[in-house]
Scaffold this active site. Structure first.
Site, PDB file in Angstrom:
ATOM      1  N   GLN A 223      82.920  29.178  75.626  1.00 40.47           N
ATOM      2  CA  GLN A 223      81.709  28.390  75.406  1.00 40.47           C
ATOM      3  C   GLN A 223      81.280  28.455  73.945  1.00 40.47           C
ATOM      4  OE1 GLN A 223      80.122  30.047  79.672  1.00 40.47           O
ATOM      5  NE2 GLN A 223      78.539  29.101  78.429  1.00 40.47           N
ATOM      6  N   ARG A 370      73.817  31.251  84.221  1.00 46.01           N
ATOM      7  CA  ARG A 370      72.836  30.156  84.230  1.00 46.01           C
ATOM      8  C   ARG A 370      71.427  30.697  84.004  1.00 46.01           C
ATOM      9  NH1 ARG A 370      73.764  24.554  87.535  1.00 46.01           N
ATOM     10  NH2 ARG A 370      73.004  23.305  85.832  1.00 46.01           N
ATOM     11  N   CYS A 371      71.274  31.366  82.882  1.00 46.59           N
ATOM     12  CA  CYS A 371      70.047  32.116  82.646  1.00 46.59           C
ATOM     13  C   CYS A 371      70.030  32.546  81.192  1.00 46.59           C
ATOM     14  CB  CYS A 371      70.094  33.335  83.558  1.00 46.59           C
ATOM     15  SG  CYS A 371      69.133  34.729  83.025  1.00 46.59           S
ATOM     16  N   GLU A 740      69.354  25.347  82.717  1.00 50.54           N
ATOM     17  CA  GLU A 740      69.294  26.532  83.574  1.00 50.54           C
ATOM     18  C   GLU A 740      68.074  26.612  84.467  1.00 50.54           C
ATOM     19  OE1 GLU A 740      71.309  29.680  80.493  1.00 50.54           O
ATOM     20  OE2 GLU A 740      69.254  29.043  80.197  1.00 50.54           O
TER      21      GLU A 740
END
Ligand code: PCD
Length: 786
Positions: A223, A370-371, A740
């Site tokens: 990423q 996702r945070c 998110e």
């Protein structure tokens, strides 16, 4: 008369433009790491430890070497000769690349085999004989802190216990005083279990070291390609200009593809040692047992309350189970990430947080699944505490929130933990949610149903999430500041290529970034191609995670477009034979002030930049921008779930889920809705079906998709989405991050709904996942379930 273009028609801001990347994805024409095939390429497989904690007595690789087609067997000892048996983590700890002394979790990388094909490599892995001397495994913080606990990190000089960090924030004394004045003190204790991002595509890399040129090219699932390049340069001591990281299409990241994993490092080392390209593709179990997990945090806290419902102060303690290495992939200077963003949406005058991380014999990670770095735990605990507090006060949960949420005119607002919250319309979002779900009607229905033995429940979760790491004062990775970048080249015919330092993994940047350029320049979005992920081409950037791309790279896209527009204005003045001050802009064209029909389009300016520039002007129409955000962006969301529980089985069904999201200006409303739908799906899965745990021996439970469940369309409920738009005051186009939010705020809505349904039993908490047997046990016993 204005000749300005219709922005939505050309695919600018607010257009629900179809995702351009999907043209290749739905035709099977994506280009993922496993699609990369290079001449002479070899294949690598990893031998993983079957034990959670053991000393390595010996490793015999002779049988593996003897298999025809095996080209290399790499052990920790061989890596150590290159100073690569250990590597630094993003949290300033060290992590074993290949175990040399001990194995510290089940699934840890012990050796690699490189062969002509993956099947031979797998045979090679099975032929390696390792002699282990088992040590007692530690699988939770309580065991880790016991006085006689074996020392997990005996490799670290000066480490005498299993504590990996201690941290605190806030004002303990002021908080204490506030508690002394409280009418009611509400308490809560819970565990946010381990969860796993589990993207569809696992991790992998193809490393290609060319000994003739000295250039190392690595195709990998990352990423953050530029950070990897910097890390490889620093760790492997290769010259940075001789390293090229290419992140091709990625099949989902969700935070899982931020860290540097041993597999990547080994494939690079194996390519250097064999002189051939080496491909490593992780399997599902490898991904689930060894790559970054999320959460695994124990939280205990209390809230000081006035009888009328006002929150006076909060304090809580977090124990995090870090696994064997402290490898949280987070760029803040705070040891537990942004845990202290808890309560940011409420007007809480005082607070104090303490935290402690422990080493255990479990997979390392602590990734921001996702945070934005522990924000999920923060918001979950916050919203569970808010519900418990309302119950303790005998107050309606919506009313309790209404009293304590920040007011619209209070921004920018400083939280007790030091954040500056930028903007919001919290009461409006809450009210919209309550209206949509029909709050009062549902409460009546619930009371009626209870009389007939039916358990209905309603749960609310209101939260804000700090997105867009970060400003360079407080956020860095390996010392590199957290800005981001964009480069825009407008070709003579007015078509363009845009590159950014972010890296899409499915979010849709190829679609949405073009919309920002369109908004700034009036070039149709279809005339702009977007590229990310190749460090030889893209400007330096910090990558995509923590929903930072829109707040940071997206802002850079705006800024670079504005630089292009400034130059185009000069070209327009030249073409129109007026002074620059007399030139006005409307979408897609410049015109002469007072004579609107006399104008030139942005495309005509682009052509002039190469064919007819004024004397002394540098030719060409390209530029770049680096953007250092002044603050994080603070989207807000209100999620409300209604459920019905079957008291005989503990099975609960979601009746409705209403979501109100305020992420500022939406670039592409359809993409935003897709993001929210995906996040809610993950939230639903975390709340009722997913967890990774370990048995007493340190064996992972949840290391395959029979045990670790992924939600499908079959069990996932429908979601009803609503929007509020509070433009971000410090972002060039007023956008906030959103990717998110729903995964962060969603779980508490589901859990609060179930707890609300069984409120009459006196049960205060059931730890996630709320599997039917746990819910049933709670109803039956009236006791909390942990
Ligand atoms: N948007 C719009 N508007 C607004 C915002 C946003 O339109 N206002 C959009 C954009 O552009 C993009 C999306 O939406 O496209 C998103 O964004 P954001 O929020 O900015 O974010 P980003 O950065 O881009 O991304 C990231 C995220 C994350 S973080 C995660 S997890 C996840 C999400 O994203 N992942 C994923 N989502 C998703 N999707 C998909 N498909 N895939 C994936 O993988 Mo981390 O930290 O990493 O854990």
């Amino acid at each position: 008369m204005s000749q300005a273009l219709d922005e939505v028609k050309i695919g600018g801001l607010g257009a629900s433009r179809q995702r351009v990347e999907d043209a290749r994805f739905i035709r099977g024409r994506g280009n993922y790491v496993d699609d990369i095939v290079l001449p002479g390429m070899l294949h690598m497989e990893i031998l993983r430890s079957p034990l959670a904690h053991a000393r390595i007595k010996s490793i015999d690789t002779s049988k593996a070497w003897a298999i025809p087609g095996v080209r290399l067997v790499l052990t920790g000892e061989m890596a150590a000769q290159r100073n690569l048996a250990w590597m630094p983590t993003l949290s300033y700890d060290t992590q074993a690349v290949l175990a040399t002394d001990k194995v510290r979790f089940q699934g840890q990388e012990v050796a690699c085999v490189v062969a002509d094909d993956p099947y031979i490599a797998r045979d090679g892995v099975e032929a390696i004989v390792v002699e282990y001397e088992p040590l007692p495994p530690i699988v939770n913080p309580v065991q880790a802190l016991a006085p006689d606990a074996p020392l997990i990190r005996d490799d670290k000089e000066g480490q005498t216990d299993n504590v990996c960090y201690r941290w605190e924030v806030g004002d303990a004394e002021a908080t204490e005083r506030a508690f002394a004045e409280a009418d009611v003190v509400s308490k809560l204790k819970l565990h946010y279990p381990r969860s796993h991002p589990s993207p569809i595509e696992c991790c992998g890399s193809v490393a290609d070291y060319n000994s003739a040129t000295g250039k190392l090219t690595v195709y990998m699932t990352t990423q953050a390609p530029h950070i990897i390049r910097a890390a490889v340069a620093l760790v492997a001591e290769l010259p940075e200009h001789m390293i090229r990281i290419i992140s091709p299409d990625i099949g989902g990241g969700f935070g899982n593809k931020v860290p540097v994993y041993p597999g990547y490092v080994c494939s690079i080392l194996c390519s250097i040692l064999t002189g051939r390209p080496v491909k490593w593709i992780e399997d599902k179990t490898g991904n689930l047992v060894s790559t970054g997990f999320g959460r695994d945090m124990y939280l205990t806290g209390e809230m000081a309350l006035r009888a009328d419902g006002k929150i006076l102060a909060v304090r809580f303690h977090a124990d995090t189970d870090q696994g064997a290495f402290f490898s949280d992939a987070q760029p803040s200077k705070f040891k537990v990430g942004l845990l202290h963003s808890a309560f940011a949406c409420y007007d809480v005058p005082h607070g104090h947080i303490t935290a402690q991380g422990t080493y255990t014999n479990k997979a390392p990670g602590g990734v921001a699944y996702r945070c934005s770095f522990r924000v999920t735990e923060a918001m979950f605990f916050q919203e569970r505490m808010v519900q418990a507090a309302a119950d303790d006060l005998g107050m309606d949960q919506a009313e309790f929130r209404r009293i304590n949420l920040r007011e619209d005119d209070s921004f920018p607002a400083r939280t007790p933990f030091g954040f500056l919250v930028d903007s919001g319309q919290y009461a409006k979002c809450l009210q919209m949610g309550l209206d949509a779900i029909g709050y009062e009607d549902f409460k009546r229905e619930q009371a009626e149903a209870r009389k007939r033995g039916r358990y209905l429940g309603i749960g609310i979760s209101t939260m804000t999430e700090p997105l867009g790491a970060g400003n360079s004062r407080e956020y860095d990775i390996l010392g590199i500041k957290m800005f981001d970048s964009a480069e825009l080249r407008v070709h003579p015919t007015g078509k363009a290529i845009l590159r950014t330092g972010a890296k899409t993994q499915g979010q849709g940047h190829e679609t949405t970034w073009a919309q920002i350029v369109s908004h700034e320049l009036g070039i149709p979005a279809d005339d702009i191609v977007v590229e990310e992920g190749d460090t030889d081409h893209a400007p330096f950037g910090m990558g995509t995670y923590a929903s930072r791309s829109t707040p940071v790279a997206g802002a850079a896209v705006s800024m670079v477009s504005r630089k292009i527009r400034a130059k185009a204005r000069k070209l327009a003045a030249h073409l129109l034979e007026v002074s620059e001050e007399d030139v006005e802009w409307e979408l897609g064209r410049f015109y002469v002030r007072g004579a609107q029909s006399r104008g030139v389009t942005i495309q005509e300016c682009a052509m002039a930049a190469y064919t007819n520039m004024p004397d002394g002007m540098e030719p060409g129409l390209e530029n770049n921008a680096y953007y250092d955000p002044p603050n994080l962006t603070w989207p807000f969301a209100c999620y409300i779930a209604t459920v019905e529980i079957d008291p005989e089985t503990g099975v609960w069904d979601v009746l409705r889920l209403v979501a109100v999201d305020d992420c500022g200006v939406r670039i592409n409303p359809m993409v935003v809705e897709g993001q929210i739908t995906g996040g809610l799906t993950e939230a639903y899965a975390m709340s009722n079906m997913q967890f990774q745990t370990y048995d007493a021996e340190g064996n992972i439970v949840g290391g395959n998709y029979m045990d670790y469940l992924l939600p499908t369309a079959w069990e996932t409920p429908g979601f009803e989405l609503h929007e509020v738009v509070t433009p971000c005051p410090h972002h060039p186009i007023g956008a906030k991050g959103v990717g998110e939010c729903a995964a962060v705020g969603g779980p508490a809505a589901f859990v609060n709904a179930v707890m609300n349904a069984i409120g009459h039993t006196g049960v205060r908490n059931i730890d996630m996942p709320l599997l039917p047997d746990r819910v049933w046990d709670a109803i039956r016993t009236g006791k909390d379930i942990s």
